[in-house]
Design a protein around this motif. Sequence first.
Motif, PDB file in Angstrom:
ATOM      1  N   SER A  21      41.237  56.548  42.288  1.00  0.00           N
ATOM      2  CA  SER A  21      42.013  55.442  41.719  1.00  0.00           C
ATOM      3  C   SER A  21      43.485  55.676  42.042  1.00  0.00           C
ATOM      4  O   SER A  21      44.003  56.785  41.800  1.00  0.00           O
ATOM      5  CB  SER A  21      41.797  55.410  40.199  1.00  0.00           C
ATOM      6  OG  SER A  21      42.924  54.881  39.539  1.00  0.00           O
ATOM      7  N   ARG A  47      40.063  51.571  38.382  1.00  0.00           N
ATOM      8  CA  ARG A  47      40.075  51.310  36.941  1.00  0.00           C
ATOM      9  C   ARG A  47      40.541  49.896  36.639  1.00  0.00           C
ATOM     10  O   ARG A  47      41.521  49.430  37.229  1.00  0.00           O
ATOM     11  CB  ARG A  47      41.063  52.240  36.237  1.00  0.00           C
ATOM     12  CG  ARG A  47      40.801  53.687  36.421  1.00  0.00           C
ATOM     13  CD  ARG A  47      41.916  54.422  35.677  1.00  0.00           C
ATOM     14  NE  ARG A  47      41.838  55.846  35.919  1.00  0.00           N
ATOM     15  CZ  ARG A  47      42.784  56.701  35.530  1.00  0.00           C
ATOM     16  NH1 ARG A  47      43.851  56.271  34.896  1.00  0.00           N
ATOM     17  NH2 ARG A  47      42.656  57.982  35.771  1.00  0.00           N
ATOM     18  N   ARG A  49      41.236  46.906  33.261  1.00  0.00           N
ATOM     19  CA  ARG A  49      41.686  46.865  31.865  1.00  0.00           C
ATOM     20  C   ARG A  49      40.500  47.057  30.939  1.00  0.00           C
ATOM     21  O   ARG A  49      39.362  46.776  31.298  1.00  0.00           O
ATOM     22  CB  ARG A  49      42.363  45.525  31.550  1.00  0.00           C
ATOM     23  CG  ARG A  49      43.749  45.395  32.164  1.00  0.00           C
ATOM     24  CD  ARG A  49      44.392  44.094  31.723  1.00  0.00           C
ATOM     25  NE  ARG A  49      44.753  44.115  30.312  1.00  0.00           N
ATOM     26  CZ  ARG A  49      44.470  43.147  29.443  1.00  0.00           C
ATOM     27  NH1 ARG A  49      43.824  42.074  29.824  1.00  0.00           N
ATOM     28  NH2 ARG A  49      44.834  43.248  28.191  1.00  0.00           N
ATOM     29  N   LYS A 112      40.226  34.314  39.463  1.00  0.00           N
ATOM     30  CA  LYS A 112      41.105  35.494  39.470  1.00  0.00           C
ATOM     31  C   LYS A 112      41.265  36.068  40.875  1.00  0.00           C
ATOM     32  O   LYS A 112      40.282  36.364  41.545  1.00  0.00           O
ATOM     33  CB  LYS A 112      40.515  36.543  38.532  1.00  0.00           C
ATOM     34  CG  LYS A 112      41.313  37.813  38.388  1.00  0.00           C
ATOM     35  CD  LYS A 112      40.890  38.554  37.133  1.00  0.00           C
ATOM     36  CE  LYS A 112      41.322  40.010  37.154  1.00  0.00           C
ATOM     37  NZ  LYS A 112      41.042  40.684  35.879  1.00  0.00           N
TER      38      LYS A 112
END
Length: 247
Positions: A21, A47, A49, A112
């Motif tokens: 990440s 990662r 939210r 999105k």
Amino acid sequence: LKEKMRRERDTALFCLEEVDSTNRFAKEKAPECGKLMACALRQTAGRGRLGRHWVSPEGNLYVSFAYENTMPPERLAPVTLAVALAVCDTLADFDVPASIKWPNDIYIKGKKVCGILVETVCRGERIPYIVAGIGINVNQREFPAEVENRAVSLWNVTGKESDRAEIAWRLKKQMDRRMAQFMEKGFAAMREEYMQHSLLTGREVTASVPHTVCGICIGVSETGDLLLEAGGKRIPVTFGEVTGRLQ
Ligand code: BTN
């Protein structure tokens, strides 16, 4: 993992082929390097939210920035809204208008296109660094069936491949600008601009933290709270995720 590091003025730059990440990487490096930018071609443990996973195949942009923090911790929460604005500024530079679904998801035509995860490096009570991780769907052409009606890429919107390095570079410029503005003046200084990009304003929205509230979104406060109006009352929503009809 191939790690290359160079510096551009005040910023340490890392270009990685693969990393778990970029946020984890940036958090680890910030205390030694200070301000930095870390990009990867793919992530193995991206990662998202609220503890989610961010699927990170090759073709998209995965980048994290670390900045020295000069804001007191109690005024830091809306920094994530400033990052969202920097992403909109960047997409506008490429003639792609985008909206922000509070607090920091970037949408195009109701889907999105980018997620943002801001994390902090803590030393006791102090927060010396903040890490802003940004994942933009750039050249991905197709999405798995379960997200197909919620996710979109720049390729889907423009019909052409985009140069990720060019976007990353522009993003750095816009991030530097917004972070300086935020550290100096706080979110209040950019609230108007954030509002111009706000996807939820005027829509019926449901917030579920700390308890379920349904209301019409009337905007965002100077401290970055989402403002809902329900039963003649104005209700600030400080944290979490909200849902609403977006398309
Ligand atoms: C979300 O919408 O849940 C936030 C997703 C954030 C993803 C980016 S990709 C680059 C950076 N590194 C990570 O591990 N996460 C962020």
